[in-house]
Every structure is written in C-alpha cells, then in structure tokens.
Design a protein around this motif. Sequence first.
Motif, PDB file in Angstrom:
ATOM      1  N   VAL A   4      12.729   2.748  -8.668  1.00 55.00           N
ATOM      2  CA  VAL A   4      12.305   3.082  -7.313  1.00 55.00           C
ATOM      3  C   VAL A   4      11.418   4.317  -7.280  1.00 55.00           C
ATOM      4  N   LEU A   5      11.906   5.424  -7.839  1.00 54.11           N
ATOM      5  CA  LEU A   5      11.143   6.672  -7.753  1.00 54.11           C
ATOM      6  C   LEU A   5       9.818   6.565  -8.510  1.00 54.11           C
ATOM      7  N   ALA A   6       9.837   5.923  -9.674  1.00 59.01           N
ATOM      8  CA  ALA A   6       8.594   5.766 -10.434  1.00 59.01           C
ATOM      9  C   ALA A   6       7.584   4.927  -9.665  1.00 59.01           C
ATOM     10  N   ASN A   7       8.056   3.897  -8.970  1.00 56.82           N
ATOM     11  CA  ASN A   7       7.144   3.050  -8.213  1.00 56.82           C
ATOM     12  C   ASN A   7       6.574   3.764  -6.993  1.00 56.82           C
ATOM     13  N   GLU A   8       7.364   4.652  -6.395  1.00 59.43           N
ATOM     14  CA  GLU A   8       6.880   5.377  -5.215  1.00 59.43           C
ATOM     15  C   GLU A   8       5.794   6.394  -5.569  1.00 59.43           C
ATOM     16  N   VAL A   9       5.712   6.763  -6.832  1.00 65.73           N
ATOM     17  CA  VAL A   9       4.647   7.680  -7.253  1.00 65.73           C
ATOM     18  C   VAL A   9       3.273   7.088  -6.942  1.00 65.73           C
ATOM     19  N   TRP A  10       3.158   5.774  -7.006  1.00 63.41           N
ATOM     20  CA  TRP A  10       1.878   5.122  -6.713  1.00 63.41           C
ATOM     21  C   TRP A  10       1.461   5.372  -5.265  1.00 63.41           C
ATOM     22  N   LEU A  11       2.420   5.391  -4.352  1.00 65.53           N
ATOM     23  CA  LEU A  11       2.095   5.658  -2.947  1.00 65.53           C
ATOM     24  C   LEU A  11       1.687   7.112  -2.752  1.00 65.53           C
ATOM     25  N   VAL A  12       2.370   8.013  -3.434  1.00 64.25           N
ATOM     26  CA  VAL A  12       2.002   9.434  -3.356  1.00 64.25           C
ATOM     27  C   VAL A  12       0.587   9.639  -3.883  1.00 64.25           C
ATOM     28  N   GLY A  13       0.273   8.998  -5.024  1.00 65.46           N
ATOM     29  CA  GLY A  13      -1.079   9.087  -5.568  1.00 65.46           C
ATOM     30  C   GLY A  13      -2.110   8.493  -4.636  1.00 65.46           C
TER      31      GLY A  13
END
Length: 244
Positions: free
Chosen positions: A47-56
Amino acid sequence: MEILWFGILAVLLAGYFALEGFDIGVGLLLPFTGERDRAVGAIAPFVLANEVWLVGLAGVLFGAFPVLEGEVLSELYPVVVGLLVSWVVRDAGLWFRRRLDGSGWRSFWTAAVAAGSLGLALSWGGVIAGITGAPALLGVVYGVVVAVVFAFHGWTFLAWRLPGEAVAQGASRTGRGLALSAAVAVAPVVAPLAVLAPDVLGEAAPSATLSVLSLMVLPVVPLMVGAQIWVWRVFRRGAVPTFF
C-alpha cells in the motif's frame, strides 16, 4: 523538455493506476469475501509503496504543470476533496481494523476500507472525465467504469498473491494474468491522457524551470524504481502479514 516531463507524468499516473489499482480493487471486494483478513494482509506490504506514485504525480503537476494543477484544483475542487477524504478513510480503515479485538470494531473499519476504496475509484473517474470536459453525469459513469476495472484487477491480484486460497476463484493465478489486469486498470487513464497530450504539453512550465527540475528529480528516479522492485521481490509470495 516538455515531452520528457509529459512522459514522466504519464508514467506516474499509469503506474499509480496499475499498482494502487489492485489495492483499491481488493478494498472494493472486501464485502464479498469471507477471508477479509487474508485479503487485507495480501495488499498490506504494497500500500505505502504504491501511494508513492500518487505523491510523485502531485509533485510533477505542481512543478512541471502548474497551470494544469491550478485548473484541476479550481474546476474540480469537490471531486478532488472527495478523493482526498476517500484516501484518508481507506487508509484509516487499513491501519485501525486490527488495532482492537471485536467483530464490531473490525467490521466498522472493514466497511471504511470498502467505502474509501469506492470513493477513490469514483473520484478518479470524476477527475479524469472532468479534465476532458465531460459533464458531471458522465463523470459518475466513468467512475463506475474505473471501479469495475479496479475490482477486476484486485480480484486477479488476490488469485496471484494467494494461489492456495479460495478468495478469487476463477481468476488467473499467473503473473501474466496480473499483468493483463494491470493493463486493463491503466486503460481508463491512458486513453484520455493520449487524447489530451497536446493540451497538457501547452501548459508545461518554462523550459528553464523544467531543466532545474530535471537536475533535482531525475537522480531520485532510480531509487524509487529500486524500492518498488525490492518490495515486489520480498512480498510477492510467502506468509501474509497479520498487522492489518
């Protein structure tokens, strides 16, 4: 330079839909599976690793396409707020559902995960449709389409991640099947983005700004890619975490 940053924007957006799409899809499926702890545990490490894409993605919009970001925030403000609220509700459900014992507590936060996941899918559909200039009603319809493809992606992910379980009977249990469902999940955003490419390129920041951003951001990209590869190599098989 504008084309380079448009490519980065497209990759981040597609990557978010391909990766976070199965997290959201599993959340959508929770009310329909009896193995909810196993299903949540299957997505927990990602989950957290995938949300990094949204932050980027948000960072690229702010730095490289500020005009587009301003238009999205001003014209689609209610939808964006709904997306953020849904994100918070979904993540709160993931973090809190196993903090206390009791079926009532766990059922409440499981419902929060499902509701937040539905809100995320509908909101993303509204954002994409809104950017293309579609009316609000079509935005709702497109949100339903996004929810359906995310649910399919989550269903395929569960079959791949938990091959010995009955969580997703009938789905492909191979990596190729998961890649196919990822392509389906990406389609609702890639097609409109391709059509809007000329308009997005026209709203890029000045070349000097993009050059400075390139020096600041591009060296970090290998770290981000390496972290994603590490997460997938470590958690693609084996025991399902019980923390969530």
